[in-house]
Design an enzyme around this catalytic site. Sequence first.
Site, mmCIF file in Angstrom:
data_model
loop_
_atom_site.group_PDB
_atom_site.id
_atom_site.type_symbol
_atom_site.label_atom_id
_atom_site.label_comp_id
_atom_site.label_asym_id
_atom_site.label_seq_id
_atom_site.Cartn_x
_atom_site.Cartn_y
_atom_site.Cartn_z
ATOM 1 N N VAL A 1 19.418 -37.236 -27.307
ATOM 2 C CA VAL A 1 18.911 -36.603 -26.096
ATOM 3 C C VAL A 1 19.899 -35.932 -25.251
ATOM 4 O O VAL A 1 19.621 -35.046 -24.529
ATOM 5 C CB VAL A 1 18.789 -38.185 -25.333
ATOM 6 C CG1 VAL A 1 18.278 -37.947 -23.822
ATOM 7 C CG2 VAL A 1 17.767 -39.118 -26.009
ATOM 8 N N GLU A 2 21.409 -36.062 -25.249
ATOM 9 C CA GLU A 2 22.530 -35.642 -24.499
ATOM 10 C C GLU A 2 22.646 -34.159 -25.092
ATOM 11 O O GLU A 2 22.645 -33.408 -24.413
ATOM 12 C CB GLU A 2 23.849 -36.413 -24.661
ATOM 13 C CG GLU A 2 23.616 -37.891 -24.046
ATOM 14 C CD GLU A 2 23.830 -37.635 -22.440
ATOM 15 O OE1 GLU A 2 24.001 -36.618 -21.941
ATOM 16 O OE2 GLU A 2 23.664 -38.406 -21.781
ATOM 17 N N SER A 3 22.957 -34.182 -26.471
ATOM 18 C CA SER A 3 23.416 -32.710 -26.704
ATOM 19 C C SER A 3 22.770 -32.126 -28.056
ATOM 20 O O SER A 3 23.283 -31.108 -28.547
ATOM 21 C CB SER A 3 24.875 -32.995 -27.275
ATOM 22 O OG SER A 3 25.029 -33.673 -28.154
ATOM 23 N N TYR B 1 14.916 -40.165 -19.013
ATOM 24 C CA TYR B 1 16.077 -40.424 -20.055
ATOM 25 C C TYR B 1 15.664 -41.399 -20.965
ATOM 26 O O TYR B 1 15.740 -41.095 -22.272
ATOM 27 C CB TYR B 1 17.054 -40.317 -19.031
ATOM 28 C CG TYR B 1 18.515 -40.555 -20.006
ATOM 29 C CD1 TYR B 1 19.028 -39.276 -20.579
ATOM 30 C CD2 TYR B 1 19.332 -41.602 -20.241
ATOM 31 C CE1 TYR B 1 20.258 -39.388 -21.002
ATOM 32 C CE2 TYR B 1 20.422 -41.764 -20.886
ATOM 33 C CZ TYR B 1 20.951 -40.614 -21.280
ATOM 34 O OH TYR B 1 22.155 -40.522 -21.802
#
Length: 456
Positions: A144-146, A249
């Site tokens: 999800v982040e990167s 998120y």
Amino acid sequence: MPFSQVQPSSRRLAGLILGLLFSTTSLSALAETDFNPRLKTAIPESLQMLSLDGFKVQEIQPQPELPLTIDLTLRTHDLWDRLRQGFAMIDLNDDLVLHYQQWYQNRPGALRQMIERSRPYLHHIVEELEARGMPTELALLPMVESSFNPMAHSPAAASGLWQFIPATGKRFNLQQNWWRDERRDVMASTNAALDYLQTIYEMHGDWHLALASYNWGEGAVKRAIEKNEARGLPTDYPNLTMPKETRHYVPKLQALKNILGNPETFARLGLPFIPNQTYLATAASPRPMDVKTAARLANMTLEEFRHLNPSHNRPVINADTPVVLPADRVDTFIENLANHPAPLTQWQGYAVRSAERVGEIAARLGVSTNELIQANGLPGNVRLAAGSKILIPGNGNQEGLQRMLGMESSPAIIQPEPKAKKLTKKTSSKPGTAKNSRAAPKKVVKATPTKKNTKK
């Protein structure tokens, strides 16, 4: 009804029960153990305590059937199975989860690519989560982040797999200096991210709120909770007012969990298998070492080495700094390092004596201007002030290199460009003035006589 009529019926019933018990006892010696409970529980409860002719008939109670469990001591060969066994977060079910689940499933190529990028890192992350007793679905958070890109950099200056902003990185002891940025170090940033997640989970006691805090900030989530408390509203994740990014998120993580946690969906999408075995290990050199040299000692390409060691900003690695290697290359690296008599670095420190441009230094040393600019992280062919220190190719000035290695900020001093002298305007510069040497001569205007008014 007379007792004489009842007795034969009772005897027939007793005979039936005794026969059944005899059959059960006989079969139990021959049948497999998983059939025993079925045979033993076949007698109705109403007949368990029936007394007949002085005999007390009582069912022999079977051992309680244990629920199906997973033996975590057995080592699976599939990392995805190990990951699924550690899922422990409460599932979130809403329209956003369904939206992102469909979004990922409709892009299997992108999902496969993201999983391939996770291959070197995922085993280490799962092991760290298990060691801390944390839910293993958190290992999917870098997706999800990167998208598992350790070089990812956001407009908000977040960096690395776990997307730490500079302030939070410093808070969790991630070095950020001229030489390296540990926000991009896989092992250091994973340790810091799990520390942070544990901290905010202990603050809220809820993993969804902890994840919201990771994305939005624990202070912002705390204020949102206090607002709902003041209004008498629920304070769980679905009921808080939050930015759109934070609202989406947790559903993204849940969608990935649903897909990767379902073996049938996993197989249907053709997602890559990852073996459940150690991939990463670390080693260090007691002397400064070039990035290129480290890759060569580990029998790796420079690209492969940089992929596992993206935290190094400069071409030189400081002494005793751990480098990340594939576990099967560590012994090779250590052996080659011990048998390497030549210098480990081909860079040296250079002190600028008088102001000059990088290109002038490069021309004098016979090296590429772009090479010096890239090695020293300079914005371009700038003018360096006297006293600046830069890295240049060569191993002649190792003492100067050692002094530079002790500096955390850039030792290069960029000198502002000299200001151009302004021209002062004494006279007008328009054509026809005395300042213009080619000005046209002045026209002579002849006066014409005027008639005088006379009074008669």
